[in-house]
Design a protein around this motif. Structure first.
Motif, PDB file in Angstrom:
ATOM      1  N   LEU A 154      66.061  22.316  40.846  1.00  0.00           N
ATOM      2  CA  LEU A 154      67.115  21.862  41.756  1.00  0.00           C
ATOM      3  C   LEU A 154      66.606  21.799  43.186  1.00  0.00           C
ATOM      4  O   LEU A 154      66.849  20.829  43.898  1.00  0.00           O
ATOM      5  N   GLY A 157      64.711  18.889  43.950  1.00  0.00           N
ATOM      6  CA  GLY A 157      65.462  17.648  44.038  1.00  0.00           C
ATOM      7  C   GLY A 157      65.733  16.951  42.724  1.00  0.00           C
ATOM      8  O   GLY A 157      66.036  15.756  42.700  1.00  0.00           O
ATOM      9  N   ALA A 158      65.635  17.694  41.595  1.00  0.00           N
ATOM     10  CA  ALA A 158      65.843  17.056  40.302  1.00  0.00           C
ATOM     11  C   ALA A 158      67.301  16.671  40.107  1.00  0.00           C
ATOM     12  O   ALA A 158      68.200  17.427  40.458  1.00  0.00           O
ATOM     13  N   GLY A 159      67.527  15.487  39.550  1.00  0.00           N
ATOM     14  CA  GLY A 159      68.881  15.042  39.209  1.00  0.00           C
ATOM     15  C   GLY A 159      69.269  15.583  37.844  1.00  0.00           C
ATOM     16  O   GLY A 159      68.471  16.251  37.179  1.00  0.00           O
TER      17      GLY A 159
ATOM     18  N   MET B  52      70.843  23.836  48.436  1.00  0.00           N
ATOM     19  CA  MET B  52      71.593  24.410  47.322  1.00  0.00           C
ATOM     20  C   MET B  52      72.954  24.911  47.783  1.00  0.00           C
ATOM     21  O   MET B  52      73.883  25.001  47.005  1.00  0.00           O
ATOM     22  N   ARG B  71      69.463  18.182  48.426  1.00  0.00           N
ATOM     23  CA  ARG B  71      68.379  18.803  47.671  1.00  0.00           C
ATOM     24  C   ARG B  71      67.165  17.877  47.636  1.00  0.00           C
ATOM     25  O   ARG B  71      67.296  16.665  47.731  1.00  0.00           O
ATOM     26  N   GLY B  72      65.977  18.479  47.522  1.00  0.00           N
ATOM     27  CA  GLY B  72      64.765  17.670  47.400  1.00  0.00           C
ATOM     28  C   GLY B  72      64.180  17.249  48.742  1.00  0.00           C
ATOM     29  O   GLY B  72      63.244  16.462  48.773  1.00  0.00           O
ATOM     30  N   ILE B  99      59.272  14.497  40.039  1.00  0.00           N
ATOM     31  CA  ILE B  99      60.696  14.551  40.340  1.00  0.00           C
ATOM     32  C   ILE B  99      61.034  13.601  41.484  1.00  0.00           C
ATOM     33  O   ILE B  99      62.047  12.919  41.465  1.00  0.00           O
TER      34      ILE B  99
END
Lengths: 255, 244
Positions: A154, A157-159, B52, B71-72, B99
């Motif tokens: 998460l 950045g995972a969907g 998060m 996120r990411g 990812i």
């Protein structure tokens, strides 16, 4: 392969001993063959009657394989849907458990009434007994993914899709295979039960004919064939597991 | 140039205020450590920067883009290596890239070679030692395309000798690539040895109570652990932690 022999000789020896005891007991007590045939009679019947038995065996193998394949597909699909859509899981999961409480012996004749004597009701029976262990095992696997791995995914950045394909699905494979092993053996039982209801060929048919004509030796041939078949299916799944989950088998092999 | 900017962040869980008016900046190519006692809200800070959690008040910007709740946006190395057990070392270090978009195995292979993991490219995590797992996790973070790396007490679970090894190794790699790093630790020596700047965090609610510039030049040698200035620096940080 050597491993199989090294680990397998003990149960094989016990089995052999049981057969010898059985043979001696039947001979000593002079039990009539229609009541309980000695193992030698059964082996003789298996060899002599092979030609007649082969087509029954073939039919059952084919039916079990198809049923298992369909059951696996439906089981997996159900698990994925229930996992990805929590509101469906909450409303359907209890019903799935109920579906396993319906006795197959009662349900099977009904299926024949609805769908006739074709292959469809038989596949439904096998699917019904096969899909549940797979669904439960896969769902458990999906849900047991460690929090730290999920947190990393998460943060990175995972969907939702990536979370499933890159984490949950691979993580659930060992658990999924436990379900597959159970289902593989169930599929043979399911096939035989569905053949009892009426079929042109199959171990179930052969068994019904044998028991109604007091050919107890043939009943035992059928029993042993079912056991052997289940064992083979189980072995097949075990082999697939070894090939697919290299990271786990080596890990446990070390310990 | 300011890379990451945390501006008057406030966060409460129920009635429990964890962060209060927390502000700091990390410049491009800088190695900044956050030093604070356990339970001082360090993970909450990371979860906020990582998207998060959402802050109650305040903002987080990366470059000039607001990233709170996204996120990411940052690259992350957790406390535990968190490698996927079914992936080989090479596949694991590529995960961050996968990812975010496209994986580049060639660069990854070269980097593994340099990090001394070349022979373990096809090994599974259970075949690696604790230190090797952490190296893999760090290379994964380094290869990820995001401009800043967050490290969350990455060496706290390692034994003393391995930790020293890893710190040295991290400095080597950092010297070569000069990534921007935000490092969380509760080890004072580790913070001094590695960072350009140390932010001392006061607990309950967490805020930056003092800031130290580490003046040692780079590349840094292990010997500085015994340097007078090092001990002096350690002493003042120790007092700063004590008094807050």
């Amino acid at each position: 392969m050597t491993n199989v022999f090294r680990k397998g000789w003990r149960p094989a020896a016990v089995l052999l001993l049981l057969f010898i005891l059985w043979e001696l007991a039947v001979n000593f007590a002079e039990v009539p063959a229609w009541l309980l045939p000695p193992p030698t009679d059964i082996i003789q019947e298996a060899v002599m009657g092979w030609e007649g038995f082969r087509m029954h065996l073939q039919s059952t193998v084919l039916l079990s394989l198809w049923g298992f394949a369909i059951g696996t597909a439906i089981g997996l699909l159900t698990a994925v849907i229930l996992h990805l859509l929590p509101f469906i899981r909450e409303s359907i999961y209890p019903l799935l458990i109920l579906s396993q409480n319906v006795p197959i012996i009662v349900l099977a004749p009904l299926l024949v009434v609805w769908f006739g004597f074709g292959v469809l009701p038989k596949l439904i029976v096998i699917t019904l007994v096969c899909f549940f262990p797979i669904t439960v095992a896969a769902l458990d696997g999906f849900r047991q993914t460690p929090g730290e791995l999920r947190h990393y995914m998460l943060m990175a950045g995972a969907g939702r899709g990536q979370l499933f394909w890159k984490l949950e699905l691979p993580y659930s494979l060992p658990s999924l295979f436990s379900g597959l092993k159970i289902s593989a053996t169930y599929s043979v039982m399911g096939a035989v039960i569905s053949e009892w209801l009426g079929a042109k060929a199959g171990i179930g048919v052969y068994m019904t004919l044998a028991s109604s004509s007091f050919r107890t030796d043939r009943v035992f041939v059928a029993i042993f064939a079912i056991m052997l078949l289940s064992l083979l299916f189980f072995g097949g799944i075990l082999l697939a597991e070894r090939l697919l989950i290299k990271w786990k088998s080596r890990e446990s092999g070390r310990k | 140039m300011i890379q990451l900017s945390v501006n008057s962040l406030t966060k409460s869980f129920d009635s429990n205020r964890v962060l209060s008016n927390l502000s700091f900046q990390v410049n491009e190519g800088e190695f900044v450590s956050i030093l604070g006692p356990s339970g001082s809200g360090k993970s909450t800070i990371f979860n906020l920067i990582g998207g998060m959690l959402l802050p109650d008040e305040g903002s987080i910007t990366l470059g000039n883009v607001e990233i709170s709740g996204k996120r990411g946006s940052i690259s992350y190395m957790p406390q535990t290596p968190s490698l996927m057990p079914w992936r080989t070392t090479l596949q694991n270090v590529l995960l961050g890239q996968e990812i975010m978009g496209k994986a580049d195995p060639e660069t990854a292979r070269k980097m593994l070679q340099k990090a001394g993991l070349g022979d373990y490219e096809n090994a599974y995590p259970h075949e690696l030692s604790g230190g090797m797992k952490q190296r893999t996790a760090f290379i994964r973070a380094l290869l990820s395309p995001q401009p800043i790396i967050l490290l969350d007490e990455p060496f706290s679970a390692l034994d003393e000798l391995t930790r020293l090894d890893m710190q040295k190794w991290l400095l080597d790699i950092w010297n070569e690539h000069k990534p921007t790093i935000l490092f969380v630790t509760h080890n004072i020596e580790e913070a001094i040895y590695l960072s350009d700047r140390i932010l001392i965090l006061g607990s309950k609610p967490a805020k930056v109570v003092q800031e130290f510039k580490v003046t040692f030049g780079r590349p840094r040698m292990e010997e500085i652990f015994l340097d007078e200035n090092f001990l002096e620096c350690k002493r003042s940080i120790h007092y700063a932690l004590k008094t807050h």
